[in-house]
Design an enzyme around this catalytic site. Structure first.
Site, PDB file in Angstrom:
ATOM      1  CG  ASP A 115     -40.816 -12.819  17.563  1.00  0.00           C
ATOM      2  OD1 ASP A 115     -41.199 -13.763  18.274  1.00  0.00           O
ATOM      3  OD2 ASP A 115     -40.967 -11.622  17.892  1.00  0.00           O
TER       4      ASP A 115
ATOM      5  CB  SER B 283     -40.887  -9.461  31.656  1.00  0.00           C
ATOM      6  OG  SER B 283     -41.302  -9.142  30.335  1.00  0.00           O
TER       7      SER B 283
ATOM      8  CG  LEU C  25     -34.240 -12.302  30.079  1.00  0.00           C
ATOM      9  CD1 LEU C  25     -33.032 -11.646  30.737  1.00  0.00           C
ATOM     10  CD2 LEU C  25     -33.893 -12.767  28.670  1.00  0.00           C
TER      11      LEU C  25
ATOM     12  CB  CYS D  98     -48.718 -15.561  29.294  1.00  0.00           C
ATOM     13  SG  CYS D  98     -49.138 -17.222  28.748  1.00  0.00           S
TER      14      CYS D  98
ATOM     15  CB  CYS E  61     -55.933  -3.354  32.957  1.00  0.00           C
ATOM     16  SG  CYS E  61     -55.946  -3.372  31.155  1.00  0.00           S
TER      17      CYS E  61
END
Length: 386
Positions: free
Chosen positions: A69, A76, A78, A198, A344
């Site tokens: 990673d 956001s 969590l 997502c 957006c």
């Protein structure tokens, strides 16, 4: 079980106590737990799927756990990424994940890879492990990791989530079990913007936990040689109906990787496939430039093409709100006497909107690079991130 006899090590008294419930299973026992200890598993992504998968692989005693990673923990995250807590906000995900996993099981060797998965490093990453658990959240990386696993002959444990639905499968066409590969099921990535992320569409918090645990379960079964793996079967889960169903599929003769006449014989960079040539950076404006022009009171119009529920989360004052799917029928609501900046969430839909606007004669239309999320991060922290 995985062919790793030359890597087997005995279990310490502490490990015997920790894995007692495994050892009580005749199907696992000492020999199975030693195979788990000898296994090397790579989890790509420490997000919604990677969090539960990594936690349970570590807890189960998979001896070496690689984690890839490059992102940082955001508040956001969590709601679903259970590797992290409030005190981790702002930390690198990899550092926070390693700390949590080390606390979960100090007997597991953790190998952090602080890098974005790319064409130049994916082969070495995948080939260093016995299996790959896919916790990616975008199509270019997913296809790249899968293809690297295919060419390396490494089992690939797939999971994906969207809103209230998830799916999982196992792809290991070069193993003794055989079966189809991911590209038999999904030959090419979808067009850019065809599937919302997502972040754009949302996801119920428990869903990645359920799918990630299925991936971990399949990986543990594979290491132990137990049960029936999800090879040639796509498991579909509907969280609202609380229903699982299964779709069987076979190896495709037309598969570009494992078909009768393969058209792809090496790795390719999928970013090239997933970006539309019509939507290039020349159509964008940066948030700093937009802030400067707004401060100078330059005449321009803001066009917000997000969905109505997103506007309730965060908005820019004075923007004209027209969802992207309604834009072709509502062009008459837009001014033609000044530049238009479309925005957006992260800049994908606004690029599509800009392309449409220019085709319809709005020559000065541009897209806000990074969307309202970049505006919040770089210009106005009072605008909530989501």
């Amino acid at each position: 079980m995985l062919e790793m006899a030359n890597r087997l090590h005995g279990l310490s008294p502490a490990e015997i106590a920790r894995y007692a419930r495994h050892l009580s299973l005749a199907e696992v026992g000492i020999a199975g737990q030693e195979c788990l200890k000898a296994a090397r598993a790579l989890v790509v992504g420490a997000g919604g799927l990677g969090s539960p998968a990594a936690l349970y692989l570590a807890a189960a005693g998979v001896g070496t756990l690689g984690l890839v990673d490059f992102d940082f923990v955001d508040r956001s995250n969590l709601q679903r990424q259970i590797l992290f807590g409030e005190s981790d906000v702002g930390k690198g995900k990899l550092d926070a994940a390693i700390e949590r996993l080390r606390e979960t099981n100090p007997h597991v060797q953790l190998e952090p890879h602080a890098a974005r998965v790319e064409l130049g490093n994916v082969r070495a990453l995948v080939e260093a492990y016995d299996l790959v658990v896919d916790g990616t959240d975008n199509f270019p990386t997913r296809y790249l990791v899968h293809d690297a696993a295919y060419f390396a002959g490494t089992p690939y444990f797939y999971g994906s989530i969207f809103r209230f639905e998830g799916q999982a499968s196992v792809f290991a066409p070069k193993s003794a079990i055989g079966g189809p590969c991911y590209r038999c099921l999904f030959p090419e990535p979808p067009p850019p913007g065809a599937v919302p992320s997502c972040a754009e569409a949302g996801v119920i918090g428990v869903l990645p936990g359920i799918i990630g645990l299925i991936q971990a379960n399949e990986a543990i079964k594979w290491i132990l040689g137990l049960g029936e793996p999800l090879v040639g079967r796509l498991l579909l889960f509907d969280a609202l109906a609380m229903r699982f169903r299964e779709v069987a599929f076979r190896k495709s003769a037309d598969c570009p990787l494992c078909g009768e006449s393969p058209t792809q014989t090496d790795l390719v960079q999928y970013d090239d496939f997933c970006l539309s040539p019509a939507l290039d950076q020349a159509l964008e404006i940066g948030v700093a430039e937009l802030a400067r022009r707004l401060a100078a009171d330059e005449p321009l119009a803001l066009l917000d093409v997000r969905l109505p529920h997103e506007l309730l989360l965060a908005a820019m004052p004075g923007a004209i709100a027209i969802p992207l799917h309604q834009l072709p029928g509502r062009l008459g609501e837009l001014p033609r006497d000044r530049p238009i900046v479309a925005l957006c969430h992260v800049g994908v839909r606004s690029l599509q909107a800009t392309d449409l606007l220019r085709e319809q004669g709005f020559a000065d239309a541009r897209s806000l690079a990074g969307g309202i999320d970049a505006w919040s991060r770089e210009i106005d922290g009072s605008v909530p991130r989501y």
